[in-house]
Write an enzyme that holds these catalytic residues in place. Structure first.
Site, PDB file in Angstrom:
ATOM      1  N   ASP A 149      -8.713  -2.845   2.224  1.00  0.00           N
ATOM      2  CA  ASP A 149      -8.640  -2.228   3.546  1.00  0.00           C
ATOM      3  C   ASP A 149      -9.647  -2.828   4.517  1.00  0.00           C
ATOM      4  OD1 ASP A 149      -6.713  -0.525   2.485  1.00  0.00           O
ATOM      5  OD2 ASP A 149      -8.217   0.934   1.840  1.00  0.00           O
ATOM      6  N   ASP A 156       0.825  -1.205   0.000  1.00  0.00           N
ATOM      7  CA  ASP A 156       0.000   0.000   0.000  1.00  0.00           C
ATOM      8  C   ASP A 156       0.865   1.264   0.000  1.00  0.00           C
ATOM      9  OD1 ASP A 156      -2.630   0.525  -0.330  1.00  0.00           O
ATOM     10  OD2 ASP A 156      -3.122   0.720   1.786  1.00  0.00           O
TER      11      ASP A 156
END
Length: 544
Positions: free
Chosen positions: A424, A371
């Site tokens: 997420d 990420d």
């Protein structure tokens, strides 16, 4: 005399303060924060889609309210870069200038000297907007407002102005944005609720088996079929690393070959997964409460005997998904997208499981680095933030990737959506679900267990993400940068303090199960109590 002297001194001091205050809004004073601008467009008197821009730190200040703005004609000057004296006067119009090589203040001075009432600069870069700063080498005398827009928005405006018979008018204003939009809270509750619901889902679909004969029959059938029914994918260390590498390759594929047909392929896959997710969740939940719903069957070619209830649910899911796909660009489409996404995430978290903290550490740390790299570090290599470019749908022909939950900014005059990607929710959700299974196996309560604290940690991680978004003026943030420390870090620290970290690190559900039969019975209690009796598969839309 002394008193009179002090009186004049105080009077001069306050006069200086009032003069400074009056000059703070002067167009000749550089500001510290640029205005976010909404640009309304009319082509031949017909209002078009609004675009957004960024105001300069110098020049006039735009009004806050739309009704205070002035609708003015847009004109392309010559030369178009506005770097030298213009060949024609622009009295009472807004000059549309290309980025060019000179600085922004020079453009504004040239446009103002040509009689323009405002200047709009079209940037030549594809990502983000530059700040039109004040030069430090000269004194400015600019009173007109200046705004810069992105290359894509500017191209739309230039095409409209290129037509000889078209008349383009613009109205510029800079409304104030709310400090906190309620959509952020709504999205926070949605994300935390989805992860929590997915973790406790198997407890929600437990059947009431108070009838002895039914329990005996169910136990017998379960021993014969549970190995085929419980299709659980246990993640190992190798698959965790391979998954992140594969995800990176797929992200690059999207970045370089993003097109409308590619996004359409993702939409079709999302619809298939959404149908499967809603069907599986609805069937398992309703049959756990009303077992008789699945007794009536009908014969269908190629599928054989199918439960009428299962068929009705499948058709309903199919119609709902097709309706969303057909109206996915409508203002209300986010509701359908979120429903499909939530049920898909719940289903994924039932099928995939983490065996212990060792594998969880490898998976979440790889996702953590993934990420951060693709959001913050990829611009150094690829020129743009790959993750943000893919999420914004650059070169997608107006289509957007559906693999995220989104909520419109209800009270923001600039509109838009607050979003959170499936990763997420899924990555931390795997860890939260594991903590609940561990607590149940060890017979821990809420306070001395791990599930409650990881759920709290996930919620705090999301709050930190939104706080970072606010402090960094909406710049895209890698949510796992905050979620991984708040979930995995909480788990490791609690395990270390309680002296259970070694057990968590090497934990295996099979090693802690009392017997094979009890494990099978536990699975029967969770899901198949209704489906086995009624011969209904909760895993697929149509079951034979």
């Amino acid at each position: 005399m002394a008193a009179s002297h002090w009186a004049y001194t105080i009077l001069f001091f306050f006069s200086s303060l009032s003069l400074a205050a009056s000059n703070s809004s002067s167009p000749f004073i550089c500001r510290t924060t640029p205005q976010q601008v909404i640009i309304k467009i009319w082509v031949n008197g017909i209002e078009g889609k609004n675009i957004e821009g960024l105001g300069a730190l110098f020049g006039g200040i735009l009004p806050i309210h739309e009704k205070e703005g002035i609708r003015l004609p847009a004109v392309i000057p010559q030369p178009v870069e506005c770097c030298s004296n213009l060949s024609s006067k622009l009295s009472g119009s807004i000059a549309i200038c290309q980025r060019g090589d000179c600085d922004f203040s020079t453009k504004a001075e040239v446009a103002q000297s040509g009689g323009a009432s405002g200047m709009l600069v079209i940037d030549n870069e594809g990502d983000g907007l530059p700040v039109m700063d004040c030069p430090h080498t000269k004194t400015l005398n600019i009173s007109i407002p200046s705004v810069v827009v992105t290359k894509s928005d500017g191209e739309v405006l230039s095409k409209a102005l290129a037509c000889e018979k078209s008349s383009v008018e613009l109205l510029l204003y800079a409304p104030l944005r709310p400090v906190l939009d309620m959509s952020v809270l709504f999205l926070w509750f949605m994300a935390v609720g989805t992860v929590t619901c997915a973790s406790v889902w198997k407890g929600l679909i437990v059947c009431d088996k108070s009838e002895g004969s039914y329990s005996q029959l169910l136990r017998k059938e379960s021993l014969e079929t549970d190995e085929d029914d419980e299709e659980i994918v246990e993640i190992n260390m190798m698959s965790a690393v391979v998954f992140v590498i594969t995800a990176s390759a797929f992200l690059l594929l999207l970045y370089y070959f993003m097109s409308s047909w590619f996004v359409w392929l993702l939409i079709v896959l999302f619809c298939i997964g959404g149908i499967q997710g809603i069907h599986s969740c609805v069937i398992s939940l309703l049959l756990s409460k009303w077992r008789n719903l699945g007794k009536r069957k009908v014969n269908i070619p190629l599928f054989g005997s199918v439960s009428i209830f299962s068929l009705v649910v499948f058709v309903s899911c199919f119609v709902f998904t097709v309706f969303w796909a057909a109206y996915r660009k409508a203002s209300y489409s986010w509701i359908g997208q979120d429903i499909l996404g939530i049920f898909l995430i719940i289903t994924v978290l039932q099928l995939a499981q983490l065996p212990n903290i060792k594998v969880a550490t490898v998976l979440l740390c790889c996702a953590f680095l993934y990420d951060i790299f693709w959001v913050f570090l990829s611009p150094e290599i690829f020129g743009n933030s790959v993750m943000i470019a893919v999420a914004e749908g650059d070169n997608s022909g107006g289509e957007s990737i559906p693999m995220l939950l989104r909520v419109p900014r209800f009270f923001d005059p600039f509109g838009g959506y607050n979003m959170i990607g499936f990763g997420d929710l899924v990555f931390p959700g795997l860890l939260v679900a594991f903590s609940l299974r561990y607590d149940k196996q060890k017979k821990k309560g809420l306070a001395n267990g791990y599930f409650l604290w990881l759920t709290v940690g996930y919620g705090l991680g999301l709050l930190f993400t939104y706080l970072a978004l606010y402090l960094m003026n909406g710049q895209g943030q890698p949510a796992l940068l905050y979620l991984v420390p708040c979930t995995l870090g909480t788990f490791v620290m609690l395990g270390l303090v309680r002296g259970e970290l070694k057990d968590l690190w090497n934990y295996s559900l099979e090693d802690h199960s009392p017997s094979t039969s009890s494990s099978r019975q536990s699975f029967t209690d969770r899901v198949d109590c209704a489906s086995e009796t009624n011969n209904i598969e909760v895993r697929g839309p149509l079951s034979v």
